[in-house]
Design an enzyme around this catalytic site. Sequence first.
Site, mmCIF file in Angstrom:
data_model
loop_
_atom_site.group_PDB
_atom_site.id
_atom_site.type_symbol
_atom_site.label_atom_id
_atom_site.label_comp_id
_atom_site.label_asym_id
_atom_site.label_seq_id
_atom_site.Cartn_x
_atom_site.Cartn_y
_atom_site.Cartn_z
ATOM 1 N N SER A 63 35.037 20.355 6.402
ATOM 2 C CA SER A 63 35.720 19.531 5.403
ATOM 3 C C SER A 63 35.437 18.042 5.586
ATOM 4 C CB SER A 63 37.229 19.767 5.497
ATOM 5 O OG SER A 63 37.509 21.146 5.529
HETATM 6 N N1 SAM Z 1 38.349 23.738 9.663
HETATM 7 C C1 SAM Z 1 36.952 23.975 9.439
HETATM 8 C C2 SAM Z 1 36.090 22.949 10.144
HETATM 9 O O1 SAM Z 1 36.615 22.024 10.751
HETATM 10 O O2 SAM Z 1 34.855 23.115 10.098
HETATM 11 C C3 SAM Z 1 36.593 24.075 7.988
HETATM 12 C C4 SAM Z 1 37.181 25.262 7.361
HETATM 13 S S1 SAM Z 1 36.349 25.864 5.946
HETATM 14 C C5 SAM Z 1 36.793 24.713 4.733
HETATM 15 C C6 SAM Z 1 37.358 27.282 5.622
HETATM 16 C C7 SAM Z 1 37.153 28.420 6.589
HETATM 17 O O3 SAM Z 1 38.187 29.384 6.378
HETATM 18 C C8 SAM Z 1 35.841 29.176 6.388
HETATM 19 O O4 SAM Z 1 35.109 29.179 7.570
HETATM 20 C C9 SAM Z 1 36.303 30.580 6.001
HETATM 21 O O5 SAM Z 1 35.448 31.607 6.465
HETATM 22 C C10 SAM Z 1 37.671 30.646 6.644
HETATM 23 N N2 SAM Z 1 38.579 31.662 6.108
HETATM 24 C C11 SAM Z 1 38.772 32.053 4.828
HETATM 25 N N3 SAM Z 1 39.728 33.004 4.774
HETATM 26 C C12 SAM Z 1 40.150 33.213 6.050
HETATM 27 C C13 SAM Z 1 41.129 34.064 6.644
HETATM 28 N N4 SAM Z 1 41.885 34.916 5.937
HETATM 29 N N5 SAM Z 1 41.294 33.997 7.985
HETATM 30 C C14 SAM Z 1 40.560 33.158 8.741
HETATM 31 N N6 SAM Z 1 39.617 32.338 8.239
HETATM 32 C C15 SAM Z 1 39.421 32.353 6.901
#
Ligand code: SAM
Length: 216
Positions: A63
Amino acid sequence: MEINFEELRDEMVEEQLIKRGIDDDLVLNAFRKVKREKFVPDKNKKYAYEDGAQLISAGQTISQPYIVAVMIEALEIKESDKVLEIGTGSGYAAALLAEIAAEVYTIERIEELALKARKVLSDLDYRNVKVKLGDGSLGWEENAPYDSILVSAAAPYVPEKLIEQLSKGGKIVIPVGERNEVQQLKRLTKKSKGKLKEEELEYVRFVPLIGEDSWR
Ligand code: SAM
């Protein structure tokens, strides 16, 4: 020519965070410390401190620094706190949280990302972070309750288990809204008798939270 990442990092804190109103020193110092270039793909390291989200792998994103700062600042984390993050992605936000809080638990549903994040966090010696491969819409019961929960993906509503796993007085920051559209960033504070105080922060655009108690 070698890139001076430290200079870029300080510039990012000044231009993207302080000038836009982020003023919590714990948050700003965490951003001054964490090497964002370690969390982006090798070919994009030169863009590590740009003012936006970036693709990592598996179609997911790291992000925008400013949005991560808004979310972490809104949680009002204390140094003794236990924090849960949903959506580890690259592990960058988990590292920031680990600079501030005592214990950080983070969940990622995509194996490739969970393994990579675990490795980079361990290489950087973040010993107070645990990465789990799983569905974060169900939280992480074993270590509950949490003082703060950061949801780094957009949900159609706040998953029930996350509210259950929050301590009294604890806060959740979560983007809520339609899939692949602009969402409302919300902060929920758990009051006495399980009541929730809800506040609206910024408009954001996050990848979807996919799981049993979220988008399918
Ligand atoms: N916080 C991260 C970083 O600092 O790089 C960025 C997060 S990214 C915007 C969103 C993440 O949420 C993705 O890697 C996605 O695979 C994960 N995600 C989506 N649904 C999820 C779930 N139910 N449980 C865990 N992770 C999930």
